[in-house]
Design an enzyme around this catalytic site. Structure first.
Site, PDB file in Angstrom:
ATOM      1  N   PHE A 139      -8.335  35.182  76.531  1.00 34.50           N
ATOM      2  CA  PHE A 139      -8.110  34.346  75.251  1.00 34.50           C
ATOM      3  C   PHE A 139      -8.644  33.158  75.861  1.00 34.50           C
ATOM      4  O   PHE A 139      -8.348  32.292  76.713  1.00 34.50           O
ATOM      5  CB  PHE A 139      -6.473  34.026  74.709  1.00 34.50           C
ATOM      6  CG  PHE A 139      -6.805  33.364  73.686  1.00 34.50           C
ATOM      7  CD1 PHE A 139      -6.841  33.722  72.343  1.00 34.50           C
ATOM      8  CD2 PHE A 139      -6.246  31.938  73.549  1.00 34.50           C
ATOM      9  CE1 PHE A 139      -7.075  33.000  71.028  1.00 34.50           C
ATOM     10  CE2 PHE A 139      -6.352  31.081  72.517  1.00 34.50           C
ATOM     11  CZ  PHE A 139      -6.476  31.451  71.336  1.00 34.50           C
ATOM     12  N   ASP A 224     -10.852  29.597  83.545  1.00 38.85           N
ATOM     13  CA  ASP A 224     -10.266  28.595  82.183  1.00 38.85           C
ATOM     14  C   ASP A 224      -8.717  28.547  82.680  1.00 38.85           C
ATOM     15  O   ASP A 224      -7.885  29.617  82.636  1.00 38.85           O
ATOM     16  CB  ASP A 224     -10.400  29.705  80.965  1.00 38.85           C
ATOM     17  CG  ASP A 224      -9.360  29.296  79.993  1.00 38.85           C
ATOM     18  OD1 ASP A 224      -8.358  28.449  80.011  1.00 38.85           O
ATOM     19  OD2 ASP A 224      -9.963  29.745  78.694  1.00 38.85           O
ATOM     20  N   LYS A 253      -3.424  22.112  77.474  1.00 38.65           N
ATOM     21  CA  LYS A 253      -2.139  22.418  77.281  1.00 38.65           C
ATOM     22  C   LYS A 253      -1.317  21.098  78.270  1.00 38.65           C
ATOM     23  O   LYS A 253      -1.098  20.262  77.679  1.00 38.65           O
ATOM     24  CB  LYS A 253      -1.736  23.583  77.954  1.00 38.65           C
ATOM     25  CG  LYS A 253      -2.154  24.571  77.012  1.00 38.65           C
ATOM     26  CD  LYS A 253      -1.313  26.047  77.083  1.00 38.65           C
ATOM     27  CE  LYS A 253      -1.808  26.959  76.148  1.00 38.65           C
ATOM     28  NZ  LYS A 253      -1.255  27.063  74.775  1.00 38.65           N
TER      29      LYS A 253
HETATM   30  N1  PLP Z   1      -7.737  29.219  76.759  1.00 36.10           N
HETATM   31  C1  PLP Z   1      -6.634  29.679  77.202  1.00 36.10           C
HETATM   32  C2  PLP Z   1      -6.331  30.164  78.484  1.00 36.10           C
HETATM   33  C3  PLP Z   1      -5.474  29.226  76.418  1.00 36.10           C
HETATM   34  O1  PLP Z   1      -4.347  29.928  76.700  1.00 36.10           O
HETATM   35  C4  PLP Z   1      -5.610  28.791  75.206  1.00 36.10           C
HETATM   36  C5  PLP Z   1      -4.530  28.489  74.351  1.00 36.10           C
HETATM   37  O2  PLP Z   1      -3.507  29.298  74.200  1.00 36.10           O
HETATM   38  C6  PLP Z   1      -7.001  28.197  74.869  1.00 36.10           C
HETATM   39  C7  PLP Z   1      -7.995  28.348  75.950  1.00 36.10           C
HETATM   40  C8  PLP Z   1      -7.386  27.575  73.664  1.00 36.10           C
HETATM   41  O3  PLP Z   1      -6.677  26.204  73.737  1.00 36.10           O
HETATM   42  P1  PLP Z   1      -6.229  25.243  72.346  1.00 36.10           P
HETATM   43  O4  PLP Z   1      -5.233  25.983  71.528  1.00 36.10           O
HETATM   44  O5  PLP Z   1      -6.020  23.973  72.992  1.00 36.10           O
HETATM   45  O6  PLP Z   1      -7.881  25.044  71.660  1.00 36.10           O
END
Ligand code: PLP
Length: 400
Positions: A139, A224, A253
Site C-alpha cells: 500500500f 516506503d 504518519k
Molecule cells: N504508505 C504506507 C506504507 C502507508 O501505510 C500509507 C497509509 O496507510 C500510505 C503510504 C499513505 O499515507 P497517507 O494516507 O498519509 O497518504
C-alpha cells in the site's frame, strides 16, 4: 441516548462522503495511551490513529511546540526560508542517511515525490525510465500514481486507467525480484513491513535482493516507511534491522504526532535531481507541522522510544503467541515492535474490534480476518498486556 454522538453521526451521514466504515464512537479527548468518547467513557488506545500518535495523545512537549509556533507565525509558503523546516531536515538526515528532504503533507504525496524524482533522475541521464517494481499486497497511497504502485487491485480497479509502468511481484519472492528488475527499471518500491494488507514483513533476504538487483541495473531503491518509520518496529527506521540502505525513504504518519506531514529523504547522489519548479507544495514543510515534528523526533530520540517499542513489542508478541497456542481461532501472529497483527481462521475481525470497543480497548480490523495493533510507542508493558488481556477475553468469548 448520547445526543452529542447522535448529532455527529447525523451530520456525517448528511454532509460527509461516506468513504469510511466508521465505528459507532467519536473521541473528544486524549491523554497518553487513553482517549475519551462523547459520554466521557475511557478507552485504551492500541491503534494510535493508525500509527500516528506515537507519543500518545496531548503530549505536553508537542502541545507546547504547536502553541509556541502558532503564536509566532503559521504560514509564509516555500517562497521564503522556513526555520523549523530546515531544523527538521537536519534532524532527519542526521538520523537516517546523508541526503536532502522534500516536505509534503501525507504519505501518498511523499511517495509521489519519490516516483517523480526517480523519473527525473533517468530523464537527466538521457535514458528515461518509468518502470517501477512493487510488491503484491503493498500500500503506497491513494493518488493515481501511488494507487498504481499499490499491489492490491481492489484498491485501484474502479479508478482506471492506472499509471503505466508499475509491475507487482509476490512479497519475499527473490526469484521474482531478480526476474522483474532490468535495464528499464527506474525503481523498486517496497515497505519493510506491509501495513495495510495485514502486517506482512519483507524478509531481510528479499530486501537485500532488491538492493542488489537495483545496484546491478542502476535502479533506485525506494523504501516506503510511512507506517514503519519513526521507531515503530524497534529501530528508528525499519530498514535498519536489515542493514539495507535505500536511495530514497518516505515517512509520514507518526512524524509530527498527529499534525499532517510527509517527507521524502533522498540520498546525496539524488539530492539535486529536483530543481526549482520541478516539484512543490503550498503547505508542505509548513511551520506548524515541522515544529511539531522536530519536537516529536527529539522526544523519540531522547527517550529511546524505538527501544521501548522493541521491548514492549516483544512482551506483547509473547503474550499473543500464547493466545495462538490456546485459542484455535488464532492462526498466526505477525509483526515486529509495536506493529503486530493477529490472523484468524475466519472473517471475525470486525466482531473482535466491536467487542474490544465495548470493553474499552481500541484495536483495528486491518483485513476481514486479521486485527492489527499499532499502540503509541510510549505504551508501558503493563498497559500493553492489559490490552492483550481484554483481547484474550474477547477471543475466548467468540469461541463459545
Ligand atoms: N504508505 C504506507 C506504507 C502507508 O501505510 C500509507 C497509509 O496507510 C500510505 C503510504 C499513505 O499515507 P497517507 O494516507 O498519509 O497518504
Amino acid at each position: 441516548m448520547d445526543e452529542r454522538l447522535e448529532r455527529i453521526k447525523e451530520l456525517d451521514s448528511l454532509y460527509v462522503m461516506q468513504t469510511y466504515k466508521r465505528l459507532p464512537v467519536a473521541f473528544v479527548r486524549g491523554e497518553g495511551n487513553r482517549v475519551w468518547d462523547t459520554e466521557g467513557r475511557e478507552y485504551l488506545d492500541l491503534v494510535s490513529g493508525l500509527g500516528v500518535s506515537i507519543l500518545g495523545h496531548s503530549h505536553p512537549r508537542v502541545i507546547e511546540a504547536i502553541r509556541r509556533q502558532a503564536g509566532e507565525i503559521l504560514h509564509t509558503t516555500n517562497l521564503y526560508y522556513v526555520e523549523p523546516q530546515v531544523e527538521l531536515a537536519r534532524l532527519l538526515v542526521e538520523h537516517s542517511f546523508d541526503g536532502r528532504c522534500f516536505f509534503a503533507n501525507s504519505g501518498a504525496e511523499a511517495n509521489e515525490g519519490a516516483l517523480k524524482l526517480a523519473r527525473k533522475h533517468y530523464y537527466m541521464l538521457g535514458e528515461p525510465r518509468s518502470k517501477v517494481v512493487c510488491a503484491l499486497g503493498s500500500f503506497h497511497g491513494r493518488t493515481i500514481a501511488t494507487l498504481s504502485a499499490t499491489g492490491q487491485p481492489s484498491k485501484w480497479e474502479k479508478f482506471g486507467p492506472v499509471t503505466p509502468g508499475f509491475t507487482h511481484i509476490p512479497l519475499n519472492d527473490i526469484d521474482a525480484m531478480e526476474a522483474a528488475v532490468d535495464e528499464e527499471t527506474a525503481a523498486v518500491m517496497l515497505e519493510p513491513i506491509q501495513g495495510e494488507s495485514g502486517v506482512n514483513p519483507a524478509s531481510p533476504d528479499f530486501l537485500m535482493s532488491a538492493r542488489s538487483a537495483c545496484d546491478r541495473y542502476g535502479a533506485l531503491l525506494i523504501l516506503d516507511e510511512v507506517q514503519t518509520g519513526i521507531g515503530r518496529t524497534g529501530k528508528l527506521f525499519a530498514h535498519q534491522h536489515s542493514g539495507v540502505r535505500p536511495d530514497m525513504m518516505t515517512l509520514a504518519k507518526g512524524l509530527a504526532n498527529g499534525v499532517p506531514i510527509g517527507v521524502l529523504i533522498a540520498s546525496s547522489k539524488l539530492g539535486d535531481v529536483l530543481q526549482p519548479g520541478d516539484h512543490g507544495s503550498t503547505f508542505g514543510g509548513g511551520f506548524l507541522a515541522c515544529a511539531a515534528a522536530v519536537e516529536t523526533l527529539k522526544v523519540v530520540i531522547e527517550e529511546d522510544l524505538p527501544g521501548n517499542a522493541g521491548r514492549v513489542g516483544n512482551k506483547l508478541l509473547e503474550k499473543l503467541e500464547s493466545l495462538k497456542r490456546r485459542i484455535p481461532l488464532v492462526r498466526e501472529v505477525r509483526g515486529r515492535g509495536l506493529m503486530l497483527a493477529i490472523q484468524f481462521d475466519e472473517d471475525c475481525a470486525r466482531k473482535v474490534v466491536l467487542d474490544c470497543l465495548e470493553r474499552g480497548v481500541l484495536v483495528n480490523d486491518v483485513t476481514p480476518d486479521a486485527v492489527r495493533l499499532l499502540p503509541p510507542l510510549v505504551i508501558s508493558e503493563e498497559d500493553a498486556l492489559a490490552g492483550a488481556g481484554i483481547l484474550e477475553e474477547v477471543l475466548t468469548g467468540l469461541k463459545d
